[in-house]
Design a protein around this motif. Structure first.
Motif, PDB file in Angstrom:
ATOM      1  N   LYS A   1       1.220  31.163  32.334  1.00  0.00           N
ATOM      2  CA  LYS A   1       2.137  30.548  33.295  1.00  0.00           C
ATOM      3  C   LYS A   1       1.380  29.883  34.440  1.00  0.00           C
ATOM      4  N   SER A   2       0.159  30.334  34.701  1.00  0.00           N
ATOM      5  CA  SER A   2      -0.640  29.728  35.766  1.00  0.00           C
ATOM      6  C   SER A   2      -0.941  28.257  35.464  1.00  0.00           C
ATOM      7  N   THR A   3      -0.949  27.882  34.193  1.00  0.00           N
ATOM      8  CA  THR A   3      -1.140  26.474  33.838  1.00  0.00           C
ATOM      9  C   THR A   3       0.045  25.645  34.302  1.00  0.00           C
TER      10      THR A   3
ATOM     11  N   ASN B   1       8.489  27.251  36.946  1.00  0.00           N
ATOM     12  CA  ASN B   1       9.154  28.154  36.004  1.00  0.00           C
ATOM     13  C   ASN B   1       9.935  27.364  34.961  1.00  0.00           C
ATOM     14  N   ASN B   2      10.669  26.341  35.424  1.00  0.00           N
ATOM     15  CA  ASN B   2      11.435  25.508  34.493  1.00  0.00           C
ATOM     16  C   ASN B   2      10.517  24.702  33.575  1.00  0.00           C
ATOM     17  N   PHE B   3       9.412  24.239  34.123  1.00  0.00           N
ATOM     18  CA  PHE B   3       8.426  23.480  33.335  1.00  0.00           C
ATOM     19  C   PHE B   3       7.849  24.356  32.224  1.00  0.00           C
ATOM     20  N   TYR B   4       7.531  25.569  32.569  1.00  0.00           N
ATOM     21  CA  TYR B   4       6.987  26.516  31.590  1.00  0.00           C
ATOM     22  C   TYR B   4       8.023  26.837  30.515  1.00  0.00           C
ATOM     23  N   ASN B   5       9.242  27.103  30.935  1.00  0.00           N
ATOM     24  CA  ASN B   5      10.310  27.451  29.986  1.00  0.00           C
ATOM     25  C   ASN B   5      10.697  26.286  29.080  1.00  0.00           C
TER      26      ASN B   5
END
Length: 459
Positions: free
Chosen positions: A240-242, A269-273
């Protein structure tokens, strides 16, 4: 304070593109930001900007066999083609209807910074970032990582199982994905082993050289296995750090250098999801109410390329692709496309402004309009000038600009309008003394003078 539709649209176009175009001025007050965004995010057929002849520089083995005269000729060809590619890309920033894609490509070109002489490799990498600019970040990362430009710049050609070269592995994590503090030196060493053998042919095609690849077990970011380079990138993307690192960089570039940590956390968070959907992230940014907060409008200093592209969108010129003077201006202002200062890319914000560059930046409208000569000498580094040093050698003062600007059309658009309101994101402070030095009361001179104030440096 309520922000007008016109101001919101100016803000959106300056951040999601390179500013308002002369043809848009009359319609911006009546058009909603959501409609402007719909136009910006519309998918268009991508225009190829490829250059790079068979005569361009090839791999080191081929170069080593050339005579000094042959090397010199190939270097000359590459420089000429790099100039052509530079101006083609700048032309798209100014004139393309696909403003969002070109702005994103400009961002990614700085994020994945490389500096190589080979024009074919530069063209390949530019095409990669333009094709994937609004796609999936994972796809973009892998395509860039396998490009000859990146592999050559970060020395992965020398990354072999018996003598691993850590440059590529380190920068992939530090500058392109995770950011410092999210990996260890052991992770760098193990990742470098996984990238052994990643190389490219003289034609610029990615290849994996099994003979020099380390097939042994590696432990990377807490996982153990017989990892390949692709496996390493997948493990990085799983962190998630990316997503946080990339989101912060995008927020600073497109929104504000000062972070709103709550907003950035939600975006990341949304970008990761979304599994790294770039267009979805940009849509969330550019359609949010907070993007149009007064604190975000006129809060960023334009980079030299953004400054020049914005001027030419208001003052359109004929056949800008042929105007090699732009290479000299890029050099003087410190942002040469395809020639970043280092692997970190170009600086941002106040780093663009010092005692010499600020004055030159404020004189750009006068220089482009031909009412002031350029009286500065480019740097002596001929590599930076892309081979233009010889033709400028000894010149104390350059000729006036040969840009042909249609002032009659421009004046017809600006007639009876508040020029400062159209061109500036912030109101002019002080007595506006910079506006008076060439004043004759004409629309042309009012436009040039307003473009010459410090506030025009902001977007």
């Amino acid at each position: 304070m309520e922000i007008s539709n016109f101001s919101k649209n100016k803000h959106l176009l300056s951040r999601a593109g390179f500013g308002i175009n002369l043809s848009q001025i009359d319609s911006l007050s009546q058009t909603s930001p959501s409609k402007i965004w719909k136009q910006l995010s519309k998918e268009n057929q991508l225009k190829s900007l490829s250059v790079g002849s068979e005569d361009a520089l090839q791999d080191y083995a081929v170069i080593a066999k050339l005579s000094p005269e042959e090397k010199k000729e190939k270097t000359k060809i590459n420089r000429q083609e790099n100039i052509s590619l530079n101006l083609k890309f700048f032309n798209e920033m100014v004139n393309s209807k696909d403003q969002l894609r070109e702005k994103m490509a400009f961002f990614w070109n700085g994020h994945f910074a490389t500096r190589v002489i080979n024009s074919r490799y530069n063209a390949q990498l530019l095409q990669i970032v333009r094709e994937n600019a609004l796609g999936n970040f994972g796809d973009l990362l892998k395509a860039v990582s396998k490009s000859p430009s990146m592999l050559q710049f970060l020395n992965n050609q020398q990354n072999k199982k018996d003598h691993p070269n850590e440059n590529f592995a380190r920068e992939v994590m530090e500058l392109f994905t995770l950011g410092r503090g999210n990996y260890t030196e052991k992770d760098v060493k193990e990742a470098a082993r996984a990238f052994t053998g990643w190389s490219f042919s003289k034609e610029g095609n990615f290849i994996e050289r099994a003979r020099i690849h380390d097939f042994g077990e590696k432990t990377f970011l807490g996982k153990t296995g017989n990892f390949s380079g692709d496996d390493i990138l997948d493990i990085i993307l799983a962190q998630k750090s990316t997503a946080i690192f990339i989101t912060i960089k995008i927020y600073k570039f497109f929104v504000n250098d000062t972070l709103d940590h709550k907003i950035v956390a939600k975006l990341a968070n949304n970008f990761y999801n979304s599994k790294y959907d770039i267009k979805k992230l940009m849509t969330e940014i550019f359609t949010s109410d907070w993007f149009f907060d007064e604190k975000n409008i006129g809060a960023k200093i334009k980079s030299p390329i953004e400054l020049m592209a914005g001027i030419f969108r208001i003052l359109p010129v004929d056949n800008i692709i042929q105007k090699r003077q732009l290479i000299i201006y890029q050099n003087l202002l410190g942002q040469m496309i395809f020639y970043p200062p280092n692997v970190s890319g170009w600086p941002t914000g106040k780093s663009w402004i010092d005692s010499s560059t600020l004055l030159l930046r404020m004189q750009m409208p006068q220089l482009f309009s031909g009412i002031r000569p350029l009286a500065l000498q480019p740097k002596a580094d001929d590599d930076i000038q892309m081979g233009m040093g010889a033709q400028n050698n000894g010149n104390r003062k350059f000729r006036k600009s040969n840009f042909i600007i249609d002032w009659q059309e421009i004046e017809s658009v600006f007639k009876d309008k508040n020029i400062a309101e159209i061109l500036l994101q912030k109101k002019i402070s002080g007595d506006g003394k910079y506006m008076k030095q060439f004043s004759d009361g004409s629309v042309k001179m009012d436009i040039i003078n307003i473009m010459s104030v410090p506030e025009y440096q902001l977007c």
